[in-house]
Motif scaffolding. Structure first.
Motif, PDB file in Angstrom:
ATOM      1  N   LEU A  42       0.606  -0.949   0.159  1.00 37.34           N
ATOM      2  CA  LEU A  42      -0.266  -0.268   0.205  1.00 37.34           C
ATOM      3  C   LEU A  42       0.786   1.308  -0.099  1.00 37.34           C
ATOM      4  CD1 LEU A  42      -2.907  -0.987   3.026  1.00 37.34           C
ATOM      5  CD2 LEU A  42      -2.782  -0.942  -0.639  1.00 37.34           C
ATOM      6  N   GLY A  43       2.214   0.516   0.318  1.00 42.48           N
ATOM      7  CA  GLY A  43       2.851   2.017   0.270  1.00 42.48           C
ATOM      8  C   GLY A  43       3.448   3.098  -0.954  1.00 42.48           C
ATOM      9  N   ALA A  44       3.819   1.564  -1.456  1.00 45.45           N
ATOM     10  CA  ALA A  44       4.324   2.053  -2.517  1.00 45.45           C
ATOM     11  C   ALA A  44       2.935   3.213  -3.834  1.00 45.45           C
ATOM     12  CB  ALA A  44       4.757   0.986  -3.598  1.00 45.45           C
ATOM     13  N   LEU A  45       2.016   2.563  -3.878  1.00 43.33           N
ATOM     14  CA  LEU A  45       0.453   3.265  -4.214  1.00 43.33           C
ATOM     15  C   LEU A  45       1.160   4.756  -4.717  1.00 43.33           C
ATOM     16  CD1 LEU A  45      -2.333   1.049  -3.491  1.00 43.33           C
ATOM     17  CD2 LEU A  45      -0.497   0.257  -5.265  1.00 43.33           C
ATOM     18  N   PRO A  46       0.842   4.781  -3.310  1.00 44.81           N
ATOM     19  CA  PRO A  46       1.136   6.812  -3.947  1.00 44.81           C
ATOM     20  C   PRO A  46       2.188   7.218  -4.622  1.00 44.81           C
ATOM     21  CG  PRO A  46       1.069   6.025  -1.436  1.00 44.81           C
ATOM     22  CD  PRO A  46       1.508   5.099  -2.258  1.00 44.81           C
ATOM     23  N   GLU A  47       2.879   6.935  -4.980  1.00 49.62           N
ATOM     24  CA  GLU A  47       4.364   6.791  -5.501  1.00 49.62           C
ATOM     25  C   GLU A  47       4.560   6.368  -7.311  1.00 49.62           C
ATOM     26  OE1 GLU A  47       7.025   8.071  -3.688  1.00 49.62           O
ATOM     27  OE2 GLU A  47       5.595   8.280  -2.106  1.00 49.62           O
ATOM     28  N   LEU A  48       3.491   5.488  -7.691  1.00 50.82           N
ATOM     29  CA  LEU A  48       3.025   4.996  -8.763  1.00 50.82           C
ATOM     30  C   LEU A  48       2.327   6.616 -10.032  1.00 50.82           C
ATOM     31  CD1 LEU A  48       0.683   2.059  -8.374  1.00 50.82           C
ATOM     32  CD2 LEU A  48       3.560   2.398  -8.301  1.00 50.82           C
ATOM     33  N   GLN A  49       3.082   6.363 -10.654  1.00 52.35           N
ATOM     34  CA  GLN A  49       2.575   7.718 -11.697  1.00 52.35           C
ATOM     35  C   GLN A  49       0.840   8.181 -11.770  1.00 52.35           C
ATOM     36  OE1 GLN A  49       4.778   9.440 -13.410  1.00 52.35           O
ATOM     37  NE2 GLN A  49       6.374   8.559 -12.854  1.00 52.35           N
ATOM     38  N   SER A  50       0.696   9.293 -11.412  1.00 48.18           N
ATOM     39  CA  SER A  50      -1.081  10.265 -11.869  1.00 48.18           C
ATOM     40  C   SER A  50      -1.567   9.350 -12.568  1.00 48.18           C
ATOM     41  CB  SER A  50      -1.009  11.387 -11.779  1.00 48.18           C
ATOM     42  OG  SER A  50      -0.054  11.403 -13.042  1.00 48.18           O
ATOM     43  N   GLY A  51      -1.213   8.824 -13.664  1.00 47.75           N
ATOM     44  CA  GLY A  51      -2.624   7.686 -14.486  1.00 47.75           C
ATOM     45  C   GLY A  51      -2.600   6.016 -13.983  1.00 47.75           C
ATOM     46  N   VAL A  52      -2.099   5.926 -13.369  1.00 47.14           N
ATOM     47  CA  VAL A  52      -1.876   4.663 -13.389  1.00 47.14           C
ATOM     48  C   VAL A  52      -3.353   4.578 -12.460  1.00 47.14           C
ATOM     49  CG1 VAL A  52      -1.023   2.828 -11.699  1.00 47.14           C
ATOM     50  CG2 VAL A  52       0.311   4.003 -12.761  1.00 47.14           C
ATOM     51  N   ARG A  53      -4.147   3.387 -12.602  1.00 46.89           N
ATOM     52  CA  ARG A  53      -5.545   3.574 -12.113  1.00 46.89           C
ATOM     53  C   ARG A  53      -5.840   2.112 -11.240  1.00 46.89           C
ATOM     54  NH1 ARG A  53      -9.313   1.406 -16.718  1.00 46.89           N
ATOM     55  NH2 ARG A  53      -9.066  -0.796 -15.614  1.00 46.89           N
ATOM     56  N   LEU A  54      -5.371   3.665  -9.594  1.00 43.19           N
ATOM     57  CA  LEU A  54      -5.085   2.413  -8.486  1.00 43.19           C
ATOM     58  C   LEU A  54      -6.037   2.077  -8.461  1.00 43.19           C
ATOM     59  CD1 LEU A  54      -3.374   5.420  -6.458  1.00 43.19           C
ATOM     60  CD2 LEU A  54      -2.156   3.473  -7.315  1.00 43.19           C
ATOM     61  N   HIS A  55      -8.037   2.660  -8.394  1.00 42.15           N
ATOM     62  CA  HIS A  55      -8.822   1.439  -8.081  1.00 42.15           C
ATOM     63  C   HIS A  55      -8.473   0.492  -8.986  1.00 42.15           C
ATOM     64  CE1 HIS A  55      -9.744   3.519 -11.776  1.00 42.15           C
ATOM     65  NE2 HIS A  55     -11.168   2.321 -12.010  1.00 42.15           N
ATOM     66  N   ALA A  56      -8.309  -0.037  -9.691  1.00 44.72           N
ATOM     67  CA  ALA A  56      -8.111  -1.081 -10.385  1.00 44.72           C
ATOM     68  C   ALA A  56      -7.721  -2.069  -9.174  1.00 44.72           C
ATOM     69  CB  ALA A  56      -7.594  -0.666 -12.363  1.00 44.72           C
ATOM     70  N   VAL A  57      -6.092  -1.500  -9.236  1.00 42.82           N
ATOM     71  CA  VAL A  57      -4.959  -2.656  -8.471  1.00 42.82           C
ATOM     72  C   VAL A  57      -5.286  -2.315  -7.256  1.00 42.82           C
ATOM     73  CG1 VAL A  57      -2.326  -1.629  -7.679  1.00 42.82           C
ATOM     74  CG2 VAL A  57      -3.133  -1.199  -9.465  1.00 42.82           C
ATOM     75  N   MET A  58      -6.310  -1.725  -6.699  1.00 41.80           N
ATOM     76  CA  MET A  58      -6.364  -2.130  -5.482  1.00 41.80           C
ATOM     77  C   MET A  58      -7.485  -2.985  -5.589  1.00 41.80           C
ATOM     78  SD  MET A  58      -5.141  -0.810  -2.690  1.00 41.80           S
ATOM     79  CE  MET A  58      -6.659  -1.101  -1.212  1.00 41.80           C
ATOM     80  N   ALA A  59      -9.019  -2.713  -6.152  1.00 39.93           N
ATOM     81  CA  ALA A  59      -9.478  -3.723  -6.769  1.00 39.93           C
ATOM     82  C   ALA A  59      -9.455  -5.476  -6.655  1.00 39.93           C
ATOM     83  CB  ALA A  59     -10.253  -3.468  -7.449  1.00 39.93           C
ATOM     84  N   SER A  60      -7.860  -5.623  -7.451  1.00 44.26           N
ATOM     85  CA  SER A  60      -7.802  -6.847  -7.766  1.00 44.26           C
ATOM     86  C   SER A  60      -6.882  -7.638  -6.002  1.00 44.26           C
ATOM     87  CB  SER A  60      -6.586  -6.406  -8.519  1.00 44.26           C
ATOM     88  OG  SER A  60      -6.425  -5.709  -9.873  1.00 44.26           O
ATOM     89  N   LEU A  61      -6.445  -5.939  -5.646  1.00 47.08           N
ATOM     90  CA  LEU A  61      -5.888  -6.810  -3.832  1.00 47.08           C
ATOM     91  C   LEU A  61      -7.151  -7.230  -3.239  1.00 47.08           C
ATOM     92  CD1 LEU A  61      -3.226  -6.762  -2.293  1.00 47.08           C
ATOM     93  CD2 LEU A  61      -4.157  -4.862  -1.995  1.00 47.08           C
ATOM     94  N   MET A  62      -7.783  -6.869  -3.383  1.00 46.30           N
ATOM     95  CA  MET A  62      -9.267  -6.668  -2.361  1.00 46.30           C
ATOM     96  C   MET A  62      -9.919  -7.932  -2.545  1.00 46.30           C
ATOM     97  SD  MET A  62     -10.919  -3.445  -1.287  1.00 46.30           S
ATOM     98  CE  MET A  62     -11.472  -2.572  -3.173  1.00 46.30           C
ATOM     99  N   ASP A  63      -9.954  -8.751  -3.970  1.00 49.68           N
ATOM    100  CA  ASP A  63     -10.463  -9.311  -4.889  1.00 49.68           C
ATOM    101  C   ASP A  63     -10.055 -10.865  -4.456  1.00 49.68           C
ATOM    102  OD1 ASP A  63     -13.405  -8.141  -5.775  1.00 49.68           O
ATOM    103  OD2 ASP A  63     -11.752  -8.193  -7.913  1.00 49.68           O
ATOM    104  N   ARG A  64      -8.658 -10.955  -4.295  1.00 51.44           N
ATOM    105  CA  ARG A  64      -7.209 -11.577  -4.028  1.00 51.44           C
ATOM    106  C   ARG A  64      -7.488 -11.872  -3.146  1.00 51.44           C
ATOM    107  NH1 ARG A  64      -2.845 -14.175  -6.237  1.00 51.44           N
ATOM    108  NH2 ARG A  64      -2.328 -15.375  -4.297  1.00 51.44           N
ATOM    109  N   LEU A  65      -7.497 -10.957  -2.014  1.00 48.19           N
ATOM    110  CA  LEU A  65      -8.397 -11.284  -0.718  1.00 48.19           C
ATOM    111  C   LEU A  65      -9.206 -12.151  -0.268  1.00 48.19           C
ATOM    112  CD1 LEU A  65      -5.899  -8.227   0.898  1.00 48.19           C
ATOM    113  CD2 LEU A  65      -4.854 -10.918   0.429  1.00 48.19           C
ATOM    114  N   ALA A  66      -9.963 -11.436  -0.940  1.00 47.97           N
ATOM    115  CA  ALA A  66     -11.398 -12.140  -0.163  1.00 47.97           C
ATOM    116  C   ALA A  66     -11.990 -12.967  -0.804  1.00 47.97           C
ATOM    117  CB  ALA A  66     -12.818 -10.930  -1.138  1.00 47.97           C
ATOM    118  N   ARG A  67     -10.816 -14.108  -1.527  1.00 53.91           N
ATOM    119  CA  ARG A  67     -11.019 -15.553  -2.087  1.00 53.91           C
ATOM    120  C   ARG A  67     -10.496 -16.493  -0.773  1.00 53.91           C
ATOM    121  NH1 ARG A  67      -8.642 -15.857  -7.403  1.00 53.91           N
ATOM    122  NH2 ARG A  67      -8.610 -13.634  -7.134  1.00 53.91           N
TER     123      ARG A  67
END
Length: 67
Positions: A42-67
């Motif tokens: 999570l600490g790396a997310l604010p360091e990514l470029q502004s065009g990266v779709r953070l909601h998609a990255v977070m959704a993938s992580l949440m889906d992964r952990l929810a299984r």
């Protein structure tokens, strides 16, 4: 290991590559690993470029952990 991978992703500076590599990290490591290193990931997310779709990255992580 994750910290090094995240540093490489951040240093890439290409939005599409950063988003793809974050997705690879999320899918490539087991759930228990993500739970133990959630702060680093999570600490790396604010360091990514502004065009990266953070909601998609977070959704993938949440889906992964929810299984």
């Amino acid at each position: 290991m994750l910290l090094f991978a995240c540093m490489q992703v951040v240093s890439c500076k290409d939005e599409l590559a950063q988003q793809y590599l974050m997705q690879c990290i999320i899918q490539g490591f087991p759930d228990a690993f993500h739970l133990g290193t959630l702060d680093a990931l999570l600490g790396a997310l604010p360091e990514l470029q502004s065009g990266v779709r953070l909601h998609a990255v977070m959704a993938s992580l949440m889906d992964r952990l929810a299984r």
